[in-house]
Design an enzyme around this catalytic site. Sequence first.
Site, PDB file in Angstrom:
ATOM      1  N   SER A  46      75.727 -14.853   4.745  1.00 15.99           N
ATOM      2  CA  SER A  46      76.320 -15.483   3.577  1.00 15.99           C
ATOM      3  C   SER A  46      77.713 -14.938   3.300  1.00 15.99           C
ATOM      4  O   SER A  46      78.141 -13.967   3.922  1.00 15.99           O
ATOM      5  CB  SER A  46      75.409 -15.291   2.368  1.00 15.99           C
ATOM      6  OG  SER A  46      75.491 -13.966   1.947  1.00 15.99           O
ATOM      7  N   CYS A  47      78.396 -15.567   2.389  1.00 20.79           N
ATOM      8  CA  CYS A  47      79.740 -15.201   1.956  1.00 20.79           C
ATOM      9  C   CYS A  47      79.785 -13.713   1.651  1.00 20.79           C
ATOM     10  O   CYS A  47      78.896 -13.220   0.987  1.00 20.79           O
ATOM     11  CB  CYS A  47      80.086 -16.004   0.698  1.00 20.79           C
ATOM     12  SG  CYS A  47      81.618 -15.537  -0.084  1.00 20.79           S
ATOM     13  N   PRO A  48      80.752 -12.958   2.111  1.00 13.46           N
ATOM     14  CA  PRO A  48      81.967 -13.387   2.805  1.00 13.46           C
ATOM     15  C   PRO A  48      81.910 -13.192   4.317  1.00 13.46           C
ATOM     16  O   PRO A  48      82.935 -13.299   4.979  1.00 13.46           O
ATOM     17  CB  PRO A  48      83.005 -12.428   2.221  1.00 13.46           C
ATOM     18  CG  PRO A  48      82.253 -11.135   2.096  1.00 13.46           C
ATOM     19  CD  PRO A  48      80.828 -11.517   1.774  1.00 13.46           C
TER      20      PRO A  48
END
Lengths: 188, 76
Positions: free
Chosen positions: B12-14
């Site tokens: 997931s982000c980042p």
Amino acid sequence: MPPEPQAATQPLALQLAEMQTRLGQVEADARQNRLSMVVFSGSLDRIIASLVLATTAAASGMEVELFFTFWGLSALRDAGKKAKKTLIEKMFGWMLPRGTRKLPLSQMHMAGMGPIMMRKIMTQKNVASPEALLATAGELGVIIYACEMSMGVMGFKDEELIDYPHLSRCGAATFIDRAASGKVTLFI
Amino acid sequence: MVARTVDARGKSCPMPIVELSREIKQAAAGEEVVVMADDRAFPSDVEAWCRQTKNELVAVGPEDGYFRATVRKAGR
């Protein structure tokens, strides 16, 4: 009849010199591609948000500097390290979290259940932990400054801080200077 | 030549963007990097990242259960 070459080029050369001077001033005043962030809060959620933004900015080619101050400094403590302290400093040390693994949540803390649940959910959803994000930040060249004054107030010592490749101390004037000449400033 | 590929599926982000930036750093100017990610923010993030870093977003779109982006490193 064409004008004397000297008479025609002299004003142009002067104009060029003045433009170069002005261009130099504009370049000197131009904002640099830098993110300067104050990390004031010592809660897990806010530290994660700070580190997500810091690593993303660094990955986007920005220079990134994090200024840890007050409660934020707890995140830079290494639970495995000890430092010589006065009684008051020891009390601060006991009451404040020792590193990212001990940080509370700013909301839904629920006597310590909140952070445990948050970490569990984050692991399930493959979200990087604050420890992993710190390691990535170090690798991407994110600079961390620990506020000298707050370190003194909290009684935190250099010897108890984490091993981070780009960590040093600074004062408010450093942040103001860097923020004034950088493109993005945040306070978290 | 085998294209540079970043498989950031499941992350997931980042991290997809962080891993893309790592790979771009290794690449030569004009070289392409293919990124696979299933983070729903990835299409808009990779577009924004390319704008910010001046690299070229050649293509981005959904595949079977993930997004695939092709980025060309800027410069000569």
